[in-house]
Scaffold this active site. Structure first.
Site, PDB file in Angstrom:
ATOM      1  N   ASP A 155       3.484   1.057  12.090  1.00 29.73           N
ATOM      2  CA  ASP A 155       2.252   0.502  11.505  1.00 29.73           C
ATOM      3  C   ASP A 155       2.000  -0.949  11.939  1.00 29.73           C
ATOM      4  O   ASP A 155       0.989  -1.534  11.567  1.00 29.73           O
ATOM      5  CB  ASP A 155       2.310   0.587   9.970  1.00 29.73           C
ATOM      6  CG  ASP A 155       2.022   1.995   9.473  1.00 29.73           C
ATOM      7  OD1 ASP A 155       1.749   2.878  10.298  1.00 29.73           O
ATOM      8  OD2 ASP A 155       2.083   2.216   8.250  1.00 29.73           O
ATOM      9  N   LYS A 187       0.828  -1.212   0.000  1.00 27.76           N
ATOM     10  CA  LYS A 187       0.000   0.000   0.000  1.00 27.76           C
ATOM     11  C   LYS A 187       0.863   1.264   0.000  1.00 27.76           C
ATOM     12  O   LYS A 187       0.671   2.163  -0.800  1.00 27.76           O
ATOM     13  CB  LYS A 187      -0.915  -0.007   1.221  1.00 27.76           C
ATOM     14  CG  LYS A 187      -1.548   1.333   1.530  1.00 27.76           C
ATOM     15  CD  LYS A 187      -2.294   1.294   2.834  1.00 27.76           C
ATOM     16  CE  LYS A 187      -2.642   2.651   3.362  1.00 27.76           C
ATOM     17  NZ  LYS A 187      -1.512   3.467   3.819  1.00 27.76           N
ATOM     18  N   ASN A 188       1.815   1.331   0.931  1.00 29.56           N
ATOM     19  CA  ASN A 188       2.549   2.584   1.066  1.00 29.56           C
ATOM     20  C   ASN A 188       3.511   2.838  -0.096  1.00 29.56           C
ATOM     21  O   ASN A 188       3.968   3.965  -0.281  1.00 29.56           O
ATOM     22  CB  ASN A 188       3.283   2.637   2.413  1.00 29.56           C
ATOM     23  CG  ASN A 188       2.303   2.871   3.558  1.00 29.56           C
ATOM     24  OD1 ASN A 188       1.144   3.215   3.346  1.00 29.56           O
ATOM     25  ND2 ASN A 188       2.768   2.669   4.799  1.00 29.56           N
ATOM     26  N   CYS A 223      -5.687   8.587   8.411  1.00 32.55           N
ATOM     27  CA  CYS A 223      -5.831   8.070   9.780  1.00 32.55           C
ATOM     28  C   CYS A 223      -5.436   9.132  10.796  1.00 32.55           C
ATOM     29  O   CYS A 223      -4.492   9.894  10.578  1.00 32.55           O
ATOM     30  CB  CYS A 223      -4.944   6.842   9.984  1.00 32.55           C
ATOM     31  SG  CYS A 223      -5.557   5.383   9.146  1.00 32.55           S
ATOM     32  N   ARG A 279      -9.335   0.178   3.444  1.00 38.26           N
ATOM     33  CA  ARG A 279      -8.391   1.120   2.829  1.00 38.26           C
ATOM     34  C   ARG A 279      -7.054   0.466   2.545  1.00 38.26           C
ATOM     35  O   ARG A 279      -6.331   0.884   1.649  1.00 38.26           O
ATOM     36  CB  ARG A 279      -8.147   2.313   3.770  1.00 38.26           C
ATOM     37  CG  ARG A 279      -9.198   3.396   3.717  1.00 38.26           C
ATOM     38  CD  ARG A 279      -8.702   4.625   4.458  1.00 38.26           C
ATOM     39  NE  ARG A 279      -7.276   4.789   4.216  1.00 38.26           N
ATOM     40  CZ  ARG A 279      -6.395   5.219   5.121  1.00 38.26           C
ATOM     41  NH1 ARG A 279      -6.795   5.568   6.303  1.00 38.26           N
ATOM     42  NH2 ARG A 279      -5.119   5.315   4.809  1.00 38.26           N
ATOM     43  N   ARG A 308      -0.418  15.516  12.468  1.00 34.60           N
ATOM     44  CA  ARG A 308       0.380  14.997  11.349  1.00 34.60           C
ATOM     45  C   ARG A 308       0.819  16.169  10.466  1.00 34.60           C
ATOM     46  O   ARG A 308       0.216  16.451   9.432  1.00 34.60           O
ATOM     47  CB  ARG A 308      -0.422  13.957  10.571  1.00 34.60           C
ATOM     48  CG  ARG A 308      -0.805  12.769  11.433  1.00 34.60           C
ATOM     49  CD  ARG A 308      -1.455  11.658  10.647  1.00 34.60           C
ATOM     50  NE  ARG A 308      -0.489  10.941   9.832  1.00 34.60           N
ATOM     51  CZ  ARG A 308      -0.791   9.836   9.152  1.00 34.60           C
ATOM     52  NH1 ARG A 308      -1.993   9.346   9.185  1.00 34.60           N
ATOM     53  NH2 ARG A 308       0.131   9.228   8.438  1.00 34.60           N
TER      54      ARG A 308
HETATM   55  C1  UD1 Z   1       3.933   7.134   6.567  1.00 34.20           C
HETATM   56  C2  UD1 Z   1       2.913   6.051   6.401  1.00 34.20           C
HETATM   57  C3  UD1 Z   1       2.300   5.726   7.749  1.00 34.20           C
HETATM   58  C4  UD1 Z   1       3.380   5.406   8.756  1.00 34.20           C
HETATM   59  C5  UD1 Z   1       4.455   6.468   8.783  1.00 34.20           C
HETATM   60  C6  UD1 Z   1       5.663   6.103   9.627  1.00 34.20           C
HETATM   61  C7  UD1 Z   1       2.021   6.401   4.149  1.00 34.20           C
HETATM   62  C8  UD1 Z   1       0.849   6.854   3.351  1.00 34.20           C
HETATM   63  N1  UD1 Z   1       1.886   6.522   5.472  1.00 34.20           N
HETATM   64  O1  UD1 Z   1       3.235   8.268   7.071  1.00 34.20           O
HETATM   65  O2  UD1 Z   1       1.433   4.626   7.563  1.00 34.20           O
HETATM   66  O3  UD1 Z   1       2.785   5.316  10.036  1.00 34.20           O
HETATM   67  O4  UD1 Z   1       4.940   6.718   7.466  1.00 34.20           O
HETATM   68  O5  UD1 Z   1       6.281   4.952   9.128  1.00 34.20           O
HETATM   69  O6  UD1 Z   1       3.022   5.940   3.621  1.00 34.20           O
HETATM   70  N2  UD1 Z   1       6.740  14.815  10.739  1.00 34.20           N
HETATM   71  C9  UD1 Z   1       6.983  16.150  10.966  1.00 34.20           C
HETATM   72  N3  UD1 Z   1       6.880  17.009   9.916  1.00 34.20           N
HETATM   73  C10 UD1 Z   1       6.550  16.600   8.650  1.00 34.20           C
HETATM   74  C11 UD1 Z   1       6.308  15.230   8.432  1.00 34.20           C
HETATM   75  C12 UD1 Z   1       6.405  14.359   9.518  1.00 34.20           C
HETATM   76  O7  UD1 Z   1       7.268  16.567  12.075  1.00 34.20           O
HETATM   77  O8  UD1 Z   1       6.478  17.414   7.740  1.00 34.20           O
HETATM   78  C13 UD1 Z   1       6.824  13.858  11.881  1.00 34.20           C
HETATM   79  C14 UD1 Z   1       5.452  13.245  12.190  1.00 34.20           C
HETATM   80  O9  UD1 Z   1       4.702  14.048  13.095  1.00 34.20           O
HETATM   81  C15 UD1 Z   1       5.839  11.908  12.798  1.00 34.20           C
HETATM   82  C16 UD1 Z   1       7.146  11.541  12.052  1.00 34.20           C
HETATM   83  O10 UD1 Z   1       7.613  12.766  11.463  1.00 34.20           O
HETATM   84  O11 UD1 Z   1       6.131  12.065  14.171  1.00 34.20           O
HETATM   85  C17 UD1 Z   1       7.009  10.505  10.986  1.00 34.20           C
HETATM   86  O12 UD1 Z   1       6.074  10.894  10.028  1.00 34.20           O
HETATM   87  P1  UD1 Z   1       6.153  10.437   8.517  1.00 34.20           P
HETATM   88  O13 UD1 Z   1       7.216   9.410   8.350  1.00 34.20           O
HETATM   89  O14 UD1 Z   1       6.183  11.638   7.652  1.00 34.20           O
HETATM   90  O15 UD1 Z   1       4.776   9.694   8.310  1.00 34.20           O
HETATM   91  P2  UD1 Z   1       3.857   9.699   7.034  1.00 34.20           P
HETATM   92  O16 UD1 Z   1       4.682   9.809   5.808  1.00 34.20           O
HETATM   93  O17 UD1 Z   1       2.721  10.674   7.264  1.00 34.20           O
END
Ligand code: UD1
Length: 428
Positions: free
Chosen positions: A306, A22-23, A117, A398, A122
Site C-alpha cells: 500500500d 483505516k485497515n 480497489c 475513502r 482479488r
Molecule cells: C489488505 C488491505 C490492502 C492491502 C493488502 C496487502 C484491507 C481492507 N486491505 O487487502 O489494502 O493491499 O491487505 O497488505 O485491509 N489471496 C489469495 N486468496 C485469498 C486472499 C488473498 O490468493 O483468499 C492473495 C491475493 O491475491 C494477494 C495476497 O493474497 O496476492 C494478499 O492479499 P490479502 O493480504 O488478502 O489482501 P487484502 O486483505 O484483500
C-alpha cells in the site's frame, strides 16, 4: 464531481497528525458485531470507508452513535439479520469481514461479494477455506452472495498457502466464539492484525500470537462490550513521510508508532533522506534530490504494497535507476501511465517497474486510479512545478482523513474544487 488542484513546487514544513488506521478500523467495526454489549471505539478516522461500514452495521440493526468526531458507540445487541445485500457491500473491499463477524455471532452469514480497489484478481478462496475448516458449509450463490452456515463452529488447525491479511482477519472473527482451539499457521503479521486481536481480547476473547505467523485462538462462549482506541495509520504516516521527501522540506509526522514504519524509514534513508525517529513521531528532512533505491513489496514486516505507488513516485524524481518489484498484487502499476503523463520515465514489465529518475515532473491533469494511486498523484503534484489537477478523488477520500487540510497545514498549495456538471460531462 470534485477534484484536487495543486500548485506544486513548494517545500513542506511543520507537523502533521496521523489519524486512526483505516485497515484496522474496517476490521474492528465488524468485530463489534460479536459483542453482546456496547463497544466504544476511539480514534476513528473520518473517511468514507468508515461511514460505509457504520452504515452497514446500522442497516443490519446495530445501534450506532457518533459520541464525538472520532469516537463511535456501537450496540450490537439487537442485530436482526445475518444478510448483507450488494447495495451495502459494493463500494468496499473490507465488507467481506462481515462474513466472519456474522458467522462468529450467529453461526450463519449471507453477504454479497465485495467491491473495492482494482489491482488485479482479488480472490477470497482462503477466507472460505478457513470458514470450512471451522465446520461451516460455504457456497457462493445467486447474485454472488456468499453463504456460510454451521451447526456449531469448531476450532481447527488452518494453514494458509499465501499470507493474506483479509483471510487471517476473517478467520479470527469467525473463530473467537467457536468451541475449542483454532490455530492459524502462516498468518499475516500486519499491525492491524495485532490491533484486531487486542480489540477482541478487550471483549473477553482469548487470542494469542498475533503479530507472529502462528495465531492461537481459544474459543469463548460470550464476548462483552469494551472501550478501545484504534492504532495510528501506518500507510497514512508513510504517505506524508514520502510526500515530504519528494517535495522537500522538514516535516514531523506525529502520533505514529515508529516500529510500524521501519521498512519505510529504511528506504527513505537509502534514498538519502534524513529521518529522525522520536517516541511517537518521525521527522523527515529532505534538502537534496533523492537517490535511487530498489524496493520489493512484501507482507509485513516487509515494505507494504500500500506504499508502493507513493515510493515509486519519489523514485521517479530520484538520481539514478531504481527497480520496484510488486510481489503481493498482480496488477498494481496502472497509475504509472498517469506519472508518465507528468514526465516520469518508468517502464513496467509485469510485476516489475524500472524507474529511470528524471530531474523533475511536469504538472498535468491526472486521475486517481485507486486509493493509494491517488495518494501518489498528490505526491507527484506537490513535487512537480505548476498546476496539477487530480480527478476521481473519491478514491482518496475513502482512506485519507482531511487530506487537503493536512497538506495545507504543511504549507502546500492544494485545494478541493467542485467541478460544474458541464465540465464533468466534458471530462468523461
Ligand atoms: C489488505 C488491505 C490492502 C492491502 C493488502 C496487502 C484491507 C481492507 N486491505 O487487502 O489494502 O493491499 O491487505 O497488505 O485491509 N489471496 C489469495 N486468496 C485469498 C486472499 C488473498 O490468493 O483468499 C492473495 C491475493 O491475491 C494477494 C495476497 O493474497 O496476492 C494478499 O492479499 P490479502 O493480504 O488478502 O489482501 P487484502 O486483505 O484483500
Amino acid at each position: 464531481m470534485e477534484k484536487f488542484v495543486i500548485n506544486g513546487g513548494k517545500k513542506l514544513y511543520g507537523n502533521v497528525t496521523i489519524s486512526g488506521a483505516k485497515n484496522a478500523v474496517v476490521a474492528i467495526i465488524p468485530a463489534a458485531i460479536l459483542a453482546e454489549g456496547v463497544c466504544i471505539i476511539e480514534n476513528i478516522p473520518n473517511i468514507n470507508d468508515v461511514t460505509m461500514m457504520l452504515r452497514i452495521l446500522k442497516g443490519i440493526g446495530a445501534e450506532v452513535t457518533m459520541i464525538n468526531k472520532d469516537t463511535v458507540r456501537i450496540d450490537s445487541s439487537n442485530i436482526s439479520t445475518h444478510v448483507v445485500p450488494y447495495e451495502l457491500t459494493k463500494h468496499m473491499r473490507a465488507s467481506y469481514y462481515l462474513i466472519g463477524a456474522l458467522l462468529g455471532r450467529f453461526s450463519k452469514a449471507k453477504v454479497a461479494m465485495p467491491g473495492g480497489c482494482d489491482f488485479g484478481v482479488r480472490p477470497i478462496d482462503l477466507h472460505l477455506k478457513g470458514f470450512e475448516k471451522l465446520g461451516a458449509k460455504v457456497s457462493v450463490g445467486e447474485s454472488a452472495m456468499v453463504e456460510a452456515d454451521a451447526e456449531q463452529l469448531e476450532g481447527n488447525f488452518i494453514y494458509f498457502d499465501t499470507v493474506s491479511v483479509g483471510a487471517t482477519i476473517n478467520v479470527m472473527l469467525a473463530a473467537v466464539k467457536a468451541s475449542g482451539l483454532t490455530v492459524i499457521e502462516n498468518a499475516a503479521k500486519e499491525p492491524h492484525i495485532v490491533d484486531l486481536a487486542n480489540f477482541l481480547n478487550s471483549m473477553g476473547a482469548d487470542v494469542r500470537g498475533a503479530g507472529t505467523d502462528v495465531i492461537k485462538i481459544r474459543g469463548v462462549d460470550m464476548l462483552h462490550g469494551c472501550n478501545y482506541s484504534i492504532i495510528p495509520d501506518q500507510i497514512e504516516a508513510g504517505t506524508y513521510m514520502v510526500a515530504a521527501a519528494a517535495a522537500g522540506g522538514d516535516v514531523t509526522v506525529c502520533n505514529v508508532i515508529p516500529k510500524h514504519l521501519e521498512s519505510i524509514m529504511a528506504k527513505l534513508i537509502e534514498c538519502g533522506v534524513q529521518v529522525i525517529e522520536g517516541d511517537d513521531s518521525v521527522r523527515i528532512i529532505s534538502t537534496e534530490r533523492p537517490k535511487k533505491c530498489n524496493v520489493k513489496t512484501l507482507p509485513h514486516p516487509g515494505f507494504p504494497t500500500d506504499m508502493q505507488p507513493q515510493i515509486t513516485t519519489l523514485l521517479a524524481i530520484a538520481e539514478g535507476t531504481s527497480i520496484v518489484s510488486e510481489s503481493v498484487w498482480d496488477n498494481r502499476f496502472k497509475y504509472v501511465e498517469q506519472l508518465t503523463r507528468m514526465g516520469a520515465n518508468i517502464r513496467v514489465d509485469g510485476k516489475i517497474a524500472i524507474v529511470e529518475g528524471v530531474e523533475k515532473l511536469n504538472a498535468a491533469p491526472v486521475k486517481a486510479n485507486d486509493l493509494r494511486a491517488g495518494a501518489a498523484m498528490i505526491i507527484a503534484g506537490l513535487a512537480a512545478h505548476g498546476r496539477t489537477e487530480i480527478e476521481s478523488i473519491v478514491f482518496i477520500d475513502r482512506g485519507y482523513e482531511n487530506v487537503v487540510e493536512k497538506f495545507q497545514g504543511l504549507g502546500a498549495d492544494i485545494e478541493r474544487v467542485t467541478v460544474p456538471d458541464k465540465e464533468e460531462e466534458q471530462a468523461v
